[in-house]
Design a protein around this motif. Structure first.
Motif, PDB file in Angstrom:
ATOM      1  N   LEU A   7      -8.228  30.676  68.583  1.00  0.00           N
ATOM      2  CA  LEU A   7      -8.759  29.517  69.297  1.00  0.00           C
ATOM      3  C   LEU A   7     -10.134  29.812  69.891  1.00  0.00           C
ATOM      4  CD1 LEU A   7      -5.753  27.912  71.196  1.00  0.00           C
ATOM      5  CD2 LEU A   7      -7.107  26.949  69.356  1.00  0.00           C
ATOM      6  N   ILE A   8     -10.303  31.000  70.431  1.00  0.00           N
ATOM      7  CA  ILE A   8     -11.598  31.362  71.006  1.00  0.00           C
ATOM      8  C   ILE A   8     -12.671  31.374  69.926  1.00  0.00           C
ATOM      9  CG2 ILE A   8     -12.875  33.283  72.037  1.00  0.00           C
ATOM     10  CD1 ILE A   8     -10.309  33.851  73.691  1.00  0.00           C
ATOM     11  N   LEU A   9     -12.356  31.911  68.756  1.00  0.00           N
ATOM     12  CA  LEU A   9     -13.342  31.941  67.672  1.00  0.00           C
ATOM     13  C   LEU A   9     -13.666  30.534  67.165  1.00  0.00           C
ATOM     14  CD1 LEU A   9     -12.127  35.095  65.737  1.00  0.00           C
ATOM     15  CD2 LEU A   9     -14.118  34.884  67.239  1.00  0.00           C
ATOM     16  N   ILE A  10     -12.655  29.673  67.096  1.00  0.00           N
ATOM     17  CA  ILE A  10     -12.903  28.281  66.695  1.00  0.00           C
ATOM     18  C   ILE A  10     -13.777  27.594  67.741  1.00  0.00           C
ATOM     19  CG2 ILE A  10     -11.811  26.024  66.378  1.00  0.00           C
ATOM     20  CD1 ILE A  10      -9.421  27.552  65.113  1.00  0.00           C
ATOM     21  N   GLY A  11     -13.458  27.792  69.014  1.00  0.00           N
ATOM     22  CA  GLY A  11     -14.257  27.200  70.082  1.00  0.00           C
ATOM     23  C   GLY A  11     -15.697  27.683  70.059  1.00  0.00           C
ATOM     24  N   ALA A  12     -15.886  28.962  69.781  1.00  0.00           N
ATOM     25  CA  ALA A  12     -17.244  29.505  69.707  1.00  0.00           C
ATOM     26  C   ALA A  12     -18.014  28.904  68.528  1.00  0.00           C
ATOM     27  CB  ALA A  12     -17.193  31.024  69.586  1.00  0.00           C
ATOM     28  N   GLY A  13     -17.328  28.715  67.409  1.00  0.00           N
ATOM     29  CA  GLY A  13     -17.982  28.089  66.256  1.00  0.00           C
ATOM     30  C   GLY A  13     -18.382  26.655  66.527  1.00  0.00           C
ATOM     31  N   VAL A  14     -17.500  25.916  67.182  1.00  0.00           N
ATOM     32  CA  VAL A  14     -17.807  24.516  67.517  1.00  0.00           C
ATOM     33  C   VAL A  14     -18.954  24.471  68.522  1.00  0.00           C
ATOM     34  CG1 VAL A  14     -16.880  22.437  68.618  1.00  0.00           C
ATOM     35  CG2 VAL A  14     -15.505  23.679  66.959  1.00  0.00           C
ATOM     36  N   ALA A  15     -18.930  25.360  69.518  1.00  0.00           N
ATOM     37  CA  ALA A  15     -20.003  25.394  70.512  1.00  0.00           C
ATOM     38  C   ALA A  15     -21.337  25.735  69.857  1.00  0.00           C
ATOM     39  CB  ALA A  15     -19.671  26.400  71.611  1.00  0.00           C
ATOM     40  N   ALA A  16     -21.330  26.682  68.941  1.00  0.00           N
ATOM     41  CA  ALA A  16     -22.572  27.031  68.245  1.00  0.00           C
ATOM     42  C   ALA A  16     -23.076  25.871  67.388  1.00  0.00           C
ATOM     43  CB  ALA A  16     -22.354  28.271  67.384  1.00  0.00           C
ATOM     44  N   TRP A 109     -20.920  16.176  73.438  1.00  0.00           N
ATOM     45  CA  TRP A 109     -19.481  16.049  73.180  1.00  0.00           C
ATOM     46  C   TRP A 109     -18.970  17.193  72.317  1.00  0.00           C
ATOM     47  CZ3 TRP A 109     -18.347  13.058  76.843  1.00  0.00           C
ATOM     48  CH2 TRP A 109     -19.161  11.987  77.175  1.00  0.00           C
ATOM     49  N   VAL A 110     -19.779  17.646  71.371  1.00  0.00           N
ATOM     50  CA  VAL A 110     -19.368  18.771  70.518  1.00  0.00           C
ATOM     51  C   VAL A 110     -19.285  20.048  71.352  1.00  0.00           C
ATOM     52  CG1 VAL A 110     -20.031  20.182  68.532  1.00  0.00           C
ATOM     53  CG2 VAL A 110     -20.272  17.698  68.423  1.00  0.00           C
ATOM     54  N   LEU A 111     -20.275  20.256  72.227  1.00  0.00           N
ATOM     55  CA  LEU A 111     -20.232  21.432  73.098  1.00  0.00           C
ATOM     56  C   LEU A 111     -19.034  21.357  74.041  1.00  0.00           C
ATOM     57  CD1 LEU A 111     -21.407  24.077  74.075  1.00  0.00           C
ATOM     58  CD2 LEU A 111     -22.972  22.786  75.537  1.00  0.00           C
ATOM     59  N   GLY A 112     -18.754  20.178  74.569  1.00  0.00           N
ATOM     60  CA  GLY A 112     -17.589  20.004  75.432  1.00  0.00           C
ATOM     61  C   GLY A 112     -16.288  20.323  74.704  1.00  0.00           C
ATOM     62  N   THR A 113     -16.211  19.938  73.449  1.00  0.00           N
ATOM     63  CA  THR A 113     -15.022  20.246  72.647  1.00  0.00           C
ATOM     64  C   THR A 113     -14.894  21.747  72.433  1.00  0.00           C
ATOM     65  OG1 THR A 113     -15.200  18.116  71.521  1.00  0.00           O
ATOM     66  CG2 THR A 113     -13.886  19.818  70.433  1.00  0.00           C
ATOM     67  N   GLY A 114     -16.005  22.404  72.125  1.00  0.00           N
ATOM     68  CA  GLY A 114     -15.979  23.860  71.953  1.00  0.00           C
ATOM     69  C   GLY A 114     -15.560  24.580  73.221  1.00  0.00           C
ATOM     70  N   ILE A 115     -16.050  24.095  74.356  1.00  0.00           N
ATOM     71  CA  ILE A 115     -15.670  24.697  75.637  1.00  0.00           C
ATOM     72  C   ILE A 115     -14.195  24.467  75.917  1.00  0.00           C
ATOM     73  CG2 ILE A 115     -15.990  24.472  78.137  1.00  0.00           C
ATOM     74  CD1 ILE A 115     -19.000  24.146  77.566  1.00  0.00           C
ATOM     75  N   ALA A 116     -13.698  23.263  75.654  1.00  0.00           N
ATOM     76  CA  ALA A 116     -12.282  22.957  75.900  1.00  0.00           C
ATOM     77  C   ALA A 116     -11.373  23.846  75.055  1.00  0.00           C
ATOM     78  CB  ALA A 116     -12.004  21.490  75.618  1.00  0.00           C
ATOM     79  N   VAL A 117     -11.718  24.025  73.781  1.00  0.00           N
ATOM     80  CA  VAL A 117     -10.901  24.876  72.905  1.00  0.00           C
ATOM     81  C   VAL A 117     -10.959  26.324  73.391  1.00  0.00           C
ATOM     82  CG1 VAL A 117     -10.711  25.787  70.550  1.00  0.00           C
ATOM     83  CG2 VAL A 117     -11.114  23.356  70.914  1.00  0.00           C
ATOM     84  N   SER A 122      -8.731  31.075  76.147  1.00  0.00           N
ATOM     85  CA  SER A 122      -8.862  32.057  77.223  1.00  0.00           C
ATOM     86  C   SER A 122      -7.630  32.066  78.116  1.00  0.00           C
ATOM     87  CB  SER A 122     -10.105  31.758  78.062  1.00  0.00           C
ATOM     88  OG  SER A 122     -11.269  31.957  77.306  1.00  0.00           O
ATOM     89  N   LEU A 123      -7.097  30.888  78.388  1.00  0.00           N
ATOM     90  CA  LEU A 123      -5.877  30.836  79.195  1.00  0.00           C
ATOM     91  C   LEU A 123      -4.689  31.413  78.432  1.00  0.00           C
ATOM     92  CD1 LEU A 123      -6.301  27.344  80.864  1.00  0.00           C
ATOM     93  CD2 LEU A 123      -6.500  29.581  81.970  1.00  0.00           C
ATOM     94  N   TRP A 124      -4.637  31.148  77.131  1.00  0.00           N
ATOM     95  CA  TRP A 124      -3.556  31.671  76.303  1.00  0.00           C
ATOM     96  C   TRP A 124      -3.650  33.192  76.163  1.00  0.00           C
ATOM     97  CZ3 TRP A 124      -2.282  29.130  70.937  1.00  0.00           C
ATOM     98  CH2 TRP A 124      -1.000  29.491  70.531  1.00  0.00           C
ATOM     99  N   SER A 125      -4.861  33.727  76.328  1.00  0.00           N
ATOM    100  CA  SER A 125      -5.049  35.173  76.186  1.00  0.00           C
ATOM    101  C   SER A 125      -4.357  35.953  77.286  1.00  0.00           C
ATOM    102  CB  SER A 125      -6.535  35.511  76.179  1.00  0.00           C
ATOM    103  OG  SER A 125      -7.087  35.383  77.472  1.00  0.00           O
ATOM    104  N   THR A 126      -3.911  35.284  78.348  1.00  0.00           N
ATOM    105  CA  THR A 126      -3.183  35.992  79.398  1.00  0.00           C
ATOM    106  C   THR A 126      -1.813  36.455  78.914  1.00  0.00           C
ATOM    107  OG1 THR A 126      -2.322  33.927  80.294  1.00  0.00           O
ATOM    108  CG2 THR A 126      -4.374  34.747  81.242  1.00  0.00           C
ATOM    109  N   SER A 127      -1.309  35.832  77.843  1.00  0.00           N
ATOM    110  CA  SER A 127      -0.047  36.248  77.244  1.00  0.00           C
ATOM    111  C   SER A 127      -0.347  37.362  76.252  1.00  0.00           C
ATOM    112  CB  SER A 127       0.621  35.073  76.521  1.00  0.00           C
ATOM    113  OG  SER A 127       1.699  35.537  75.755  1.00  0.00           O
TER     114      SER A 127
END
Length: 131
Positions: A7-16, A109-117, A122-127
């Motif tokens: 998810l973090i890698l997908i979010g980074a790709g969308v943000a980029a 909106w695309v950057l917001g989507t990347g940040i949300a993902v 990041s929250l899931w990474s606590t597991s």
């Protein structure tokens, strides 16, 4: 690979990818790109988190310190997005006062989507466990 890292890698790709779009669109004046809007520092913060996602034991989440750092960085990126959105809204108001038609571009909106993902990842990474 741990799902949080994906998810973090997908979010980074969308943000980029958001840097290729406009922050402010206008049919009668020059559009304002995401690079011109200085939205790139938020993307850099997300890129740092993506670097965390590709190092370490890939089948586990981040360490507790890594999770805190990633959540802090993505939160800072979200705050930067809010600041850039306010800047875009002011630019739109200025353009409209000048008689131009303007609106918020898809880059915000695309950057917001990347940040949300990335926030979810990041929250899931606590597991630390895969299953």
């Amino acid at each position: 690979m741990h799902p949080s890292r994906v998810l973090i890698l997908i979010g980074a790709g969308v943000a980029a990818a958001s840097l290729a779009f406009d922050a402010v669109q206008s049919s009668t004046a020059t559009s304002w790109s995401m690079l011109a809007a200085d939205a790139w520092p938020g993307v850099v913060l997300i890129a740092v988190i993506a670097l965390f996602a590709v190092v370490g034991h890939l089948s586990e989440g981040f360490t507790p310190a890594g999770s805190v750092i990633s959540i802090t960085l993505v939160s800072a990126a979200a705050l930067l997005l809010v600041a850039k959105y306010i800047d875009a809204a002011r630019a739109i108001d200025t353009l409209r006062l000048g008689g131009h038609d303007a609106s918020v571009g898809p880059g915000m909106w695309v950057l917001g989507t990347g940040i949300a993902v990335t926030i979810v990842g990041s929250l899931w990474s606590t597991s630390r466990r895969l299953a």
